[in-house]
Design an enzyme around this catalytic site. Structure first.
Site, mmCIF file in Angstrom:
data_model
loop_
_atom_site.group_PDB
_atom_site.id
_atom_site.type_symbol
_atom_site.label_atom_id
_atom_site.label_comp_id
_atom_site.label_asym_id
_atom_site.label_seq_id
_atom_site.Cartn_x
_atom_site.Cartn_y
_atom_site.Cartn_z
ATOM 1 N NE ARG A 106 6.145 -16.606 -10.207
ATOM 2 C CZ ARG A 106 6.240 -17.901 -9.888
ATOM 3 N NH1 ARG A 106 7.410 -18.502 -9.922
ATOM 4 N NH2 ARG A 106 5.181 -18.586 -9.543
ATOM 5 C CG HIS A 133 1.574 -17.988 -5.551
ATOM 6 N ND1 HIS A 133 1.312 -17.581 -6.855
ATOM 7 C CD2 HIS A 133 2.258 -19.157 -5.666
ATOM 8 C CE1 HIS A 133 1.829 -18.476 -7.689
ATOM 9 N NE2 HIS A 133 2.391 -19.443 -7.001
ATOM 10 C CD GLN A 136 0.227 -23.090 -5.921
ATOM 11 O OE1 GLN A 136 1.136 -22.811 -6.668
ATOM 12 N NE2 GLN A 136 -0.232 -24.337 -5.804
ATOM 13 C CG ASP A 229 6.250 -22.404 0.060
ATOM 14 O OD1 ASP A 229 6.832 -22.967 -0.883
ATOM 15 O OD2 ASP A 229 6.143 -21.156 0.144
ATOM 16 C CB CYS A 270 2.821 -24.082 -3.880
ATOM 17 S SG CYS A 270 4.278 -23.581 -2.945
ATOM 18 N NE ARG A 315 -0.779 -22.378 -9.784
ATOM 19 C CZ ARG A 315 0.374 -21.706 -9.889
ATOM 20 N NH1 ARG A 315 1.514 -22.284 -9.602
ATOM 21 N NH2 ARG A 315 0.395 -20.428 -10.259
HETATM 22 N N1 NVA Z 1 7.258 -19.260 -1.230
HETATM 23 C C1 NVA Z 1 7.737 -19.741 -2.505
HETATM 24 C C2 NVA Z 1 6.589 -20.142 -3.368
HETATM 25 C C3 NVA Z 1 6.981 -20.730 -4.696
HETATM 26 C C4 NVA Z 1 5.806 -21.088 -5.552
HETATM 27 C C5 NVA Z 1 8.570 -18.658 -3.163
HETATM 28 O O1 NVA Z 1 8.155 -17.495 -3.134
HETATM 29 O O2 NVA Z 1 9.645 -18.967 -3.673
HETATM 30 N N1 CP Z 2 3.925 -23.182 -7.541
HETATM 31 C C1 CP Z 2 4.516 -22.327 -8.386
HETATM 32 O O1 CP Z 2 4.182 -21.154 -8.466
HETATM 33 O O2 CP Z 2 5.497 -22.893 -9.134
HETATM 34 P P1 CP Z 2 6.486 -22.112 -10.123
HETATM 35 O O3 CP Z 2 7.402 -21.280 -9.259
HETATM 36 O O4 CP Z 2 7.220 -23.205 -10.847
HETATM 37 O O5 CP Z 2 5.681 -21.258 -11.039
#
Ligand code: NVA
Ligand code: CP
Length: 331
Positions: A106, A133, A136, A229, A270, A315
Site C-alpha cells: 500500500r 484499490h 476493495q 468516499d 469503503c 474485505r
Molecule cells: N480514497 C481513499 C480510500 C481509502 C480506503 C484514500 O486513498 O485515502
Molecule cells: N477501505 C480501506 O482500505 O480501509 P483502510 O484504509 O482502513 O485499510
C-alpha cells in the site's frame, strides 16, 4: 480456475470470469469461517505486508486472512523499513521474494507497486495506491451480490472524487461485470478520458455502461447502489479541503439522494468516512469549515440502507480469496 502466480494490481488484466471466481471463492471461504471450519492450506508459507500509508481494514484483513490460511505475516510500517528511502523498489523486491511467498503493498504511485511486481518472482497484491484499490472491489461486489442478489444490470452511482483510486477501480469492476456505472460529480472530478474509453469497451462486452453526469437528480434516479468516499484522500495536502468542499458538497449522499434512488437501494462506502464531524474524528475540519457532515450524512450512514460494515467484513474474506488463489491453495 488457475490463478497461481498472478499479481493483483489493477483488475484491468483480470477477465470477468476470473473476478467472479474470486468473489465466489470468497463467499465459500466466508461460509466456512462462519461454520468454524478451519483449513490451513498454506501452512509454512509467509507474506510481507508493506504499508507506506496507514490502514485499519486492509492491514487487518491481510493479517487475519493469512493466519486463517496458515501463513506467517511480517508487517512493514510506513517508517520502519528501507523501502524507497535507502533501497530501491527493485532491490527490495528481489530481497523480499527470497523470504516470502507473496507481497502486499500500500502506498503512493501505481508505478511503485508495478515495479515491485516486475522485480519480484512471487505474487504482488495492491493494497491501495493513489490510482487503484483492487482488493476493495472484490469486497464491494461480494456485498452487492449478497444484498441485491445480482451484479449484472445493477445501477451503481458513485458520488465524489471520481478520478482517484476508488472512482477508477469501481468504474473498472462495474464495466467488467456488467453493472451500469455512473460518476455523479463536478466535471473537474470526472475520471480520466482514456480510462473511461477503456471501460466503455469492457462495458460493451459485459452489457454494462458508463455515464458521467453533474446532474444529481438525473444521475441518482432509481439507483440501486449509492457509493461515496472521502473527499480528500490519504497523502493529499490539507490545503485542498476548501476547494473539495466547495465542489463536492452538492454531491453529498444525503436523505434526498437516497429518496430519489430505488426504494431498495443500498448505501456503500469503503471507509473510513467523515459522517459525524462533531465528534473527535474530523473535529479540526468541523471547526475550520463549520460542517457537521461531509461526503455522507450521519442519517444515511446509520440508516438501515447502509451496508458499510458488511462491506468492511467482506474485505477479509475477499483478500483471503486473492491470496489463496494466487498462491495456488484453491483452483
Ligand atoms: N480514497 C481513499 C480510500 C481509502 C480506503 C484514500 O486513498 O485515502
Ligand atoms: N477501505 C480501506 O482500505 O480501509 P483502510 O484504509 O482502513 O485499510
Amino acid at each position: 480456475m488457475d490463478l497461481k502466480g498472478r499479481d493483483f494490481l489493477t483488475l484491468k488484466d483480470y477477465t470477468p470470469e476470473e473476478i467472479l471466481y474470486l468473489i465466489d471463492l470468497a463467499a465459500e471461504l466466508k461460509d466456512k469461517k462462519k461454520k468454524g471450519i478451519v483449513e490451513q492450506p498454506l501452512i509454512g508459507k509467509n507474506v510481507a505486508l508493506i504499508f507506506e500509508k496507514t490502514s485499519t481494514r486492509t492491514r487487518c484483513s491481510f493479517e487475519v486472512a493469512a493466519h486463517d490460511l496458515g501463513m506467517g505475516v511480517t508487517y512493514l510500517d510506513p517508517t520502519g523499513s528501507q523501502i524507497g528511502k535507502k533501497e530501491s523498489i527493485a532491490d527490495t523486491a528481489r530481497v523480499l521474494c527470497t523470504m516470502f511467498e507473496g507481497i502486499e503493498y500500500r502506498g503512493f504511485g501505481q508505478e511503485i507497486v508495478e515495479d515491485l511486481a516486475k522485480y519480484s518472482s512471487v505474487p504482488v497484491w495492491n493494497g491501495l495506491t493513489n490510482e487503484y484499490h483492487p482488493t476493495q472491489m472484490l469486497a464491494d461486489m461480494l456485498t452487492i451480490k449478497e444484498k441485491l442478489g445480482r451484479l449484472k444490470g445493477v445501477k451503481f452511482v458513485y458520488m465524489g472524487d471520481a478520478r482517484y483510486n476508488m472512482g477508477n477501480s469501481l468504474m473498472i469492476v462495474c464495466a467488467k461485470l456488467g453493472l451500469h456505472y455512473t460518476a455523479c460529480t463536478a466535471k473537474e472530478y470526472f475520471p480520466d478520458k482514456e480510462l473511461v474509453a477503456q471501460c466503455e469497451e469492457w462495458a460493451k462486452i459485459s452489457g454494462g455502461s458508463v455515464t458521467l453526469t453533474e446532474d444529481v437528480k438525473a444521475g441518482t434516479k432509481d439507483a440501486d447502489v449509492l457509493y461515496t468516499d472521502v473527499w480528500v484522500s490519504m497523502g493529499e495536502p490539507d490545503e485542498v479541503w476548501a476547494e473539495r468542499i466547495k465542489a463536492l458538497l452538492p454531491y453529498q449522499v444525503n436523505k434526498a439522494v437516497m429518496d430519489n434512488a430505488s426504494k431498495d437501494a443500498i448505501f456503500m462506502h469503503c471507509l473510513p468516512a467523515f459522517h459525524d464531524l462533531k465528534t473527535k474524528i474530523g473535529k479540526e475540519i468541523h471547526d475550520k469549515f463549520g460542517l457537521d457532515e461531509m461526503e455522507v450524512t450521519d442519517e444515511v450512514f446509520e440508516s438501515e440502507q447502509s451496508v458499510v460494515f458488511d462491506e468492511a467484513e467482506n474485505r477479509m474474506h475477499t483478500i483471503k480469496a486473492v491470496m489463496a488463489a494466487t498462491l495456488g491453495a484453491y483452483k
